[in-house]
Structures are given as C-alpha cells and as structure tokens.
Design a protein around this motif. Structure first.
Motif: not given
Length: 205
Positions: A18-22, A60-61, A110-114
């Motif tokens: 989910l996080m990769r998609l988000a 996911a959060l 960066s991914r976590e920030g997005h």
C-alpha cells in the motif's frame, strides 16, 4: 504439520505494498485489488486481514510511524548519526539526530514523507485515521520535549520548542518533497534553527 503463517508479517507485507502505491500514485489510486496485485497476493487474502480500505490505511500508517519512532529512539540512544563531535553527543546533536529521521534525505525517508502527506489529506475526512495521526504526533512531541528538557536549554519551554521544531521539519519536508527546496538546503535550515536554540554546532547528516 500445516505450515504456520506469520500473520503480522503478512499484514506488514500488504501495508508495504500500500505504501509503495501511495508514494508513487497517491491514495486515490489505492484499492484492495491494487494493493493485492502490488503485494503479489490474492484480493481475498487482503480482505482476510483488512475488511475495509480504511482498516488497511490505519495499519499502514502505524507501520510508517513505528518505523520512524524506532529510528528516532535508536538515534536518541547514542548513535546520533548527526553530530561529529567527540565523546557523548550534546543535546543539540541528540535532538538533531531525532529530527533528521523526519526529513526526506534518502529513499526510505522520501517514501515515508510522500505517504505521510497522502495520509494527511486522506485522514482529513476520516475521524478514526485522524485520531491515530494525533496520537502519533503527540508521542513524537513528548519524546522530543523530553530530549530538549534533558539538554537544559535555558529560557526555552521544552513542549513549545518541540512543537516548533516538528512544525519546522514538517514544512521543510513538504518543500523538499515537492521539489521547492533541495534536501541539503532543508537540512541547512534545520541546523540554522538548532543553532538559534542550542548555540552553533558542526552537525552533519
């Protein structure tokens, strides 16, 4: 014997997808079907662990926030990754080491920030998710305030200083993620503010 399934690992696998998609497409493009395809599992398996999209979002959060807080705890435990001074880290080094975990200085952050930005927008109309964000933010402020208090910064209220620092880092992160500010400049701005709070210090990434 039947194969034992690590349910926490399965849920985390789905949350990571989910996080990769988000991060790449935004939460508007995320569905149980899309997440299942990204994770390489069936839609039925995703539905086994998460009845709704909101349940999956909340988990996911939690994964994102737990990872950030674990790194912050490790950084505050002595491996600052920030100060270049000899001996024990100073209060400034300690606080800086915590805060750089929130800036998009590498691929993971960066991914976590997005993802965090996408969650903020999504949670604006989802009270249950918004409550989770408030709880995580309050924990971060309290942890950072404890570090500032331990440093004995004269004249600064630890709780207010912690709130101001986190707000600063959030803003710098948004500007860096949107391409308005290079990550190195965001880090330099953080260092300048820490200098004004603690006094000048070298500090490196």
């Amino acid at each position: 014997m039947p194969k034992r399934v690590d349910h926490r690992a399965r849920r985390t696998q789905i949350a990571d997808a989910l996080m990769r998609l988000a991060a790449s497409q935004g939460l508007e493009a995320v569905s149980l079907r899309h997440v299942a395809a990204e994770a390489g599992v069936s839609t039925g398996m995703v539905q086994h662990y998460f009845r709704t999209k909101d349940e999956m979002m909340a988990f996911a959060l939690d994964v994102v926030m737990d990872g950030i807080q674990e790194r912050m705890a490790a950084a505050g435990g002595g491996g600052t990754g920030g100060g270049a001074r000899r001996g024990a880290p100073s209060a400034r080094d300690d606080v800086r080491a915590l805060l750089v975990q929130l800036l998009p200085l590498d691929e993971q952050r960066s991914r976590e920030g997005h993802v965090a930005l996408a969650f903020l927008a999504y949670a604006a109309t989802k009270p249950a998710l918004a409550e989770g964000l408030r709880t995580s933010a309050a924990r971060m402020r309290a942890h950072l305030a404890d570090r500032i208090r331990a440093g004995g910064v004269g004249g600064a209220d630890p709780a207010r200083a912690a709130a101001a620092l986190l707000a600063l880092v959030d803003g710098l992160g948004v500007h860096a993620l949107s391409g308005q500010l290079p990550a190195d400049d965001a880090l330099a701005a953080l260092d300048a503010h820490l200098d004004s709070l603690f006094g000048a210090g070298p500090g490196t990434r």
